[in-house]
Design a protein around this motif. Structure first.
Motif, PDB file in Angstrom:
ATOM      1  N   ARG A  78       0.829  -1.206   0.000  1.00 60.15           N
ATOM      2  CA  ARG A  78       0.000   0.000   0.000  1.00 60.15           C
ATOM      3  C   ARG A  78       0.870   1.266   0.000  1.00 60.15           C
ATOM      4  O   ARG A  78       0.607   2.210  -0.745  1.00 60.15           O
ATOM      5  CB  ARG A  78      -0.926  -0.015   1.216  1.00 60.15           C
ATOM      6  CG  ARG A  78      -1.881   1.180   1.283  1.00 60.15           C
ATOM      7  CD  ARG A  78      -2.934   0.998   2.350  1.00 60.15           C
ATOM      8  NE  ARG A  78      -2.334   0.836   3.679  1.00 60.15           N
ATOM      9  CZ  ARG A  78      -2.326  -0.292   4.353  1.00 60.15           C
ATOM     10  NH1 ARG A  78      -2.873  -1.390   3.848  1.00 60.15           N
ATOM     11  NH2 ARG A  78      -1.778  -0.358   5.558  1.00 60.15           N
ATOM     12  N   THR A  79       1.923   1.256   0.828  1.00 60.15           N
ATOM     13  CA  THR A  79       2.831   2.408   0.889  1.00 60.15           C
ATOM     14  C   THR A  79       3.509   2.640  -0.455  1.00 60.15           C
ATOM     15  O   THR A  79       3.590   3.772  -0.937  1.00 60.15           O
ATOM     16  CB  THR A  79       3.903   2.172   1.974  1.00 60.15           C
ATOM     17  OG1 THR A  79       3.270   2.149   3.255  1.00 60.15           O
ATOM     18  CG2 THR A  79       4.955   3.270   1.952  1.00 60.15           C
ATOM     19  N   TYR A  80       3.996   1.562  -1.073  1.00 65.30           N
ATOM     20  CA  TYR A  80       4.697   1.697  -2.353  1.00 65.30           C
ATOM     21  C   TYR A  80       3.762   2.202  -3.452  1.00 65.30           C
ATOM     22  O   TYR A  80       4.168   3.009  -4.301  1.00 65.30           O
ATOM     23  CB  TYR A  80       5.304   0.354  -2.758  1.00 65.30           C
ATOM     24  CG  TYR A  80       6.349  -0.164  -1.799  1.00 65.30           C
ATOM     25  CD1 TYR A  80       7.171   0.699  -1.074  1.00 65.30           C
ATOM     26  CD2 TYR A  80       6.508  -1.539  -1.594  1.00 65.30           C
ATOM     27  CE1 TYR A  80       8.117   0.212  -0.193  1.00 65.30           C
ATOM     28  CE2 TYR A  80       7.464  -2.027  -0.720  1.00 65.30           C
ATOM     29  CZ  TYR A  80       8.261  -1.145  -0.011  1.00 65.30           C
ATOM     30  OH  TYR A  80       9.198  -1.619   0.860  1.00 65.30           O
ATOM     31  N   LEU A  81       2.529   1.733  -3.462  1.00 67.85           N
ATOM     32  CA  LEU A  81       1.579   2.193  -4.475  1.00 67.85           C
ATOM     33  C   LEU A  81       1.225   3.662  -4.271  1.00 67.85           C
ATOM     34  O   LEU A  81       1.116   4.433  -5.233  1.00 67.85           O
ATOM     35  CB  LEU A  81       0.316   1.333  -4.436  1.00 67.85           C
ATOM     36  CG  LEU A  81       0.454  -0.100  -4.971  1.00 67.85           C
ATOM     37  CD1 LEU A  81      -0.836  -0.879  -4.731  1.00 67.85           C
ATOM     38  CD2 LEU A  81       0.803  -0.094  -6.463  1.00 67.85           C
ATOM     39  N   ILE A  82       1.056   4.067  -3.008  1.00 69.52           N
ATOM     40  CA  ILE A  82       0.728   5.468  -2.723  1.00 69.52           C
ATOM     41  C   ILE A  82       1.880   6.373  -3.142  1.00 69.52           C
ATOM     42  O   ILE A  82       1.691   7.363  -3.860  1.00 69.52           O
ATOM     43  CB  ILE A  82       0.412   5.660  -1.223  1.00 69.52           C
ATOM     44  CG1 ILE A  82      -0.915   4.986  -0.870  1.00 69.52           C
ATOM     45  CG2 ILE A  82       0.350   7.149  -0.873  1.00 69.52           C
ATOM     46  CD1 ILE A  82      -1.220   4.969   0.617  1.00 69.52           C
ATOM     47  N   LEU A  83       3.101   6.031  -2.689  1.00 70.48           N
ATOM     48  CA  LEU A  83       4.257   6.854  -3.024  1.00 70.48           C
ATOM     49  C   LEU A  83       4.536   6.843  -4.520  1.00 70.48           C
ATOM     50  O   LEU A  83       4.801   7.899  -5.124  1.00 70.48           O
ATOM     51  CB  LEU A  83       5.490   6.360  -2.259  1.00 70.48           C
ATOM     52  CG  LEU A  83       5.543   6.719  -0.772  1.00 70.48           C
ATOM     53  CD1 LEU A  83       6.691   5.990  -0.089  1.00 70.48           C
ATOM     54  CD2 LEU A  83       5.689   8.221  -0.587  1.00 70.48           C
TER      55      LEU A  83
END
Length: 303
Positions: A78-83
């Motif tokens: 989730r963090t990687y997709l958001i960033l």
């Protein structure tokens, strides 16, 4: 990871300032590389997708060779997709869509709002101090870019107003990415792992945008000349994003965001070197303003 409020109590260490200049010098190379990509008929969003994927895979392989581990949990994905979406996928799609309707120099000025938005987001969230010295530095940076962009800027016509407002979302996303690089970073995650994950996340989001816009992933013809900009962009992104996460952790999102101005100046210098262009006198004035902006922001002291 250090807290911005601790960092703000002293001037920036010379090593961090040098790393910031190095990051700007490296990422500035993406501007002439993008020109090379355009000359070899790379689709804009397809190029963003390809370079993000290649750089992400390169960092994952480098981690494996050096004994590192690239673990994936639902939270990390989730963090990687958001960033990745904030720093590459979504803003690239917005800017590509707005480009036919808004003058390029106007879009340049729009992107230079990113440092100010970074400061505002951090201050509103209570994780950064609203500092007039920092704001003055941000405005000096805007003035420096305006010196470069305004001579050729056109007035936004009535048919481009909506697209101009849409384009304003891009610097907000870049500013959010600067802050999220600190807020969403998992405890103990290395800069290399964060860079790899973010680039792979960017590839996923850019791929979705590419499909939504009906764009191609690759040029119509594949040659050594076509591969050159992809190889260069891959190297630039792999190195820069490691520095990005390292510097945000060291100096905080607001101080790091002054990078935007320095990267513009570095990009012009790279273009002068690669394409043998001659700088206008206004370039040197803009460079002085940007360096002054960097000094004000990075030498911030407590009130």
């Amino acid at each position: 990871m250090r807290d911005d409020r601790v960092v703000a109590r002293k001037g920036l260490p010379p090593t961090d300032a040098a790393l910031l200049l190095l990051a700007a010098a490296i990422y500035g190379g993406i501007f002439p590389v993008n020109r090379l990509a355009a000359e070899t008929q790379w689709p804009p969003v397809g190029f963003a997708f390809a370079q993000s994927l290649a750089a992400g895979v390169t960092l994952v392989l480098a981690a494996a060779v050096t004994g590192g581990r690239f673990a994936l949990t639902a939270g990390q994905v989730r963090t990687y997709l958001i960033l990745g979406g904030l720093v590459v996928g979504l803003p690239i799609g917005i800017l590509v869509s707005a480009a036919p309707h808004v003058d390029a120099s106007v879009l340049t000025l729009v992107l230079c709002l990113s440092p100010i938005f970074t400061l505002c987001i951090g201050a509103l969230a209570g994780l950064d101090r609203f500092d007039w010295r920092t704001l003055a530095g941000m405005l000096l940076g805007v003035a420096g870019v305006a010196v470069l962009a305004l001579p050729d800027a056109g007035v936004v016509g009535s048919d481009g107003v909506v697209w101009f407002l849409v384009a304003l979302l891009a610097p907000v996303m870049f500013a959010a990415a600067n802050n999220c690089a600190k807020w969403l970073r998992p405890e103990g995650a290395s800069s290399a792992v964060m860079a790899a994950g973010t680039l792979l996340g960017a590839a996923v989001v850019a791929g979705v945008v590419m499909l939504a816009l009906g764009g191609a992933a690759l040029p119509s013809e594949w040659t050594g000349r076509t591969a050159t900009p992809l190889v260069l962009a891959t190297a630039i992104n792999a190195i820069f994003f490691v520095l990005f996460f390292e510097l945000v952790a060291r100096m905080g999102p607001t101080r790091f965001s002054i990078f935007n101005y320095l990267a513009v100046a570095a990009g012009i210098l790279w273009s002068l070197a690669v394409f043998d262009e001659r700088p206008a006198a206004s370039f040197w004035l803009a460079l002085v303003l940007m360096l002054a902006a960097m000094y004000l922001v990075l030498s911030r002291k407590p009130d």
